[in-house]
Design a protein around this motif. Structure first.
Motif, short mmCIF file in Angstrom:
data_model
loop_
_atom_site.label_atom_id
_atom_site.label_comp_id
_atom_site.label_asym_id
_atom_site.label_seq_id
_atom_site.Cartn_x
_atom_site.Cartn_y
_atom_site.Cartn_z
N THR A 69 29.37 59.11 86.09
CA THR A 69 30.12 58.82 84.86
C THR A 69 29.23 58.38 83.70
O THR A 69 29.73 58.12 82.61
N SER A 70 27.91 58.31 83.92
CA SER A 70 26.99 57.88 82.85
C SER A 70 27.02 58.87 81.69
O SER A 70 27.09 60.08 81.91
N ARG A 71 26.93 58.33 80.49
CA ARG A 71 26.88 59.16 79.29
C ARG A 71 25.89 58.54 78.31
O ARG A 71 25.67 57.33 78.30
N VAL A 72 25.35 59.39 77.45
CA VAL A 72 24.47 58.93 76.39
C VAL A 72 25.29 58.89 75.11
O VAL A 72 25.94 59.88 74.74
N LEU A 73 25.27 57.74 74.44
CA LEU A 73 25.89 57.61 73.13
C LEU A 73 24.80 57.84 72.10
O LEU A 73 23.76 57.17 72.13
N VAL A 74 25.01 58.80 71.22
CA VAL A 74 24.09 59.04 70.12
C VAL A 74 24.73 58.38 68.90
O VAL A 74 25.84 58.73 68.51
N LEU A 75 24.02 57.40 68.36
CA LEU A 75 24.56 56.57 67.29
C LEU A 75 23.85 56.85 65.98
O LEU A 75 22.65 57.12 65.95
N ASP A 76 24.61 56.78 64.88
CA ASP A 76 24.05 56.83 63.54
C ASP A 76 23.92 55.40 63.05
O ASP A 76 24.93 54.72 62.84
N LEU A 77 22.69 54.94 62.89
CA LEU A 77 22.42 53.57 62.47
C LEU A 77 21.44 53.57 61.31
O LEU A 77 20.80 54.57 61.01
N VAL A 78 21.31 52.42 60.67
CA VAL A 78 20.28 52.22 59.67
C VAL A 78 19.27 51.27 60.30
O VAL A 78 19.60 50.14 60.66
N VAL A 79 18.04 51.76 60.47
CA VAL A 79 16.98 50.97 61.09
C VAL A 79 15.83 50.90 60.10
O VAL A 79 15.31 51.95 59.68
N GLY A 80 15.45 49.70 59.71
CA GLY A 80 14.37 49.54 58.74
C GLY A 80 14.69 50.18 57.41
O GLY A 80 13.80 50.70 56.73
N GLY A 81 15.98 50.21 57.05
CA GLY A 81 16.40 50.80 55.78
C GLY A 81 16.55 52.31 55.81
O GLY A 81 16.91 52.91 54.80
N GLU A 82 16.29 52.93 56.95
CA GLU A 82 16.36 54.40 57.06
C GLU A 82 17.48 54.82 57.99
O GLU A 82 17.63 54.26 59.08
N PRO A 83 18.28 55.84 57.61
CA PRO A 83 19.27 56.38 58.54
C PRO A 83 18.55 56.93 59.77
O PRO A 83 17.58 57.68 59.64
N THR A 84 19.01 56.53 60.96
CA THR A 84 18.34 56.89 62.20
C THR A 84 19.35 57.20 63.28
O THR A 84 20.34 56.49 63.43
N LYS A 85 19.10 58.25 64.03
CA LYS A 85 19.88 58.51 65.24
C LYS A 85 19.21 57.76 66.37
O LYS A 85 18.00 57.81 66.54
N VAL A 86 20.02 57.03 67.14
CA VAL A 86 19.54 56.25 68.27
C VAL A 86 20.38 56.63 69.47
O VAL A 86 21.60 56.78 69.36
N ALA A 87 19.75 56.77 70.64
CA ALA A 87 20.47 57.11 71.86
C ALA A 87 20.45 55.92 72.81
O ALA A 87 19.47 55.18 72.88
N MET A 88 21.55 55.73 73.52
CA MET A 88 21.63 54.67 74.54
C MET A 88 22.46 55.17 75.71
O MET A 88 23.32 56.02 75.54
N LEU A 89 22.18 54.67 76.89
CA LEU A 89 22.89 55.05 78.09
C LEU A 89 24.03 54.07 78.37
O LEU A 89 23.82 52.86 78.34
N ALA A 90 25.22 54.60 78.60
CA ALA A 90 26.37 53.79 79.01
C ALA A 90 26.74 54.18 80.43
O ALA A 90 26.61 55.35 80.81
N ASP A 91 27.19 53.22 81.22
CA ASP A 91 27.62 53.52 82.59
C ASP A 91 28.85 54.41 82.59
O ASP A 91 29.03 55.23 83.48
N ASP A 92 29.68 54.23 81.57
CA ASP A 92 30.92 54.99 81.45
C ASP A 92 31.42 54.84 80.02
O ASP A 92 31.18 53.81 79.39
N VAL A 93 32.08 55.85 79.50
CA VAL A 93 32.73 55.76 78.20
C VAL A 93 34.22 55.68 78.47
O VAL A 93 34.77 56.50 79.19
#
Length: 156
Positions: free
Chosen positions: A76-100
């Motif tokens: 059931t693990s999934r990767v969440l791809v997030l749109d964030l602002v990191v250091g003032g720059e729009p950035t895609k960040v990925a994280m692993l969740a056990d389940d969504v």
């Protein structure tokens, strides 16, 4: 922290048996687990990079930031791809969740401040707790939870 925090539609996901939520506006997509390319000398919170449809994104280990044990990729693990602002720059960040779990609406009145006792996570990473059905959802402060630490910023 105020007693109520503006928070509307959220994506809930599980880590280590606990339900967490982030504003759905930060979620770019949800995909199956990807291979992580480890970065030499990387901070354990952001140990590597992933290729998300041709775009390279930092892979963060939110479990480490929350003081949990390492993740085990399961069915059931999934990767969440997030749109964030990191250091003032729009950035895609990925994280692993056990389940969504689900997308849910949470009114301001549903969100409560964390109690001073009995919380095992760093409180500065949490905006509050919402009650949904018979469970609690820990609402993350996305800026705090995914921002680089001063040590990580020095390495950049």
């Amino acid at each position: 922290m105020s007693d109520t925090v503006q928070f509307d539609t959220a994506l809930t996901f599980s880590l280590d048996g606990e339900r967490f939520a982030i504003p759905v506006g930060h979620v770019h997509e949800i995909i199956d687990p990807l291979p992580v390319t480890r970065a030499p000398n990387a901070d354990p919170f952001a140990p590597g990079l992933v290729n998300v449809r041709g775009a390279i994104a930092p892979f963060v280990d939110l479990r480490r930031r929350l003081g949990m044990g390492p993740a085990v990729v399961g069915e059931t693990s999934r990767v969440l791809v997030l749109d964030l602002v990191v250091g003032g720059e729009p950035t895609k960040v990925a994280m692993l969740a056990d389940d969504v779990d689900e997308i849910t609406d949470t009114a301001d009145t549903d969100l409560e401040a964390l109690p001073e006792l009995g919380v095992r996570w760093p409180t500065h990473l949490i905006r509050g707790v919402a009650r949904k059905d018979s469970s609690l959802i820990i609402v993350l402060d996305v800026d705090a939870a995914f921002s680089p630490t001063p040590t990580q910023m020095l390495r950049a």
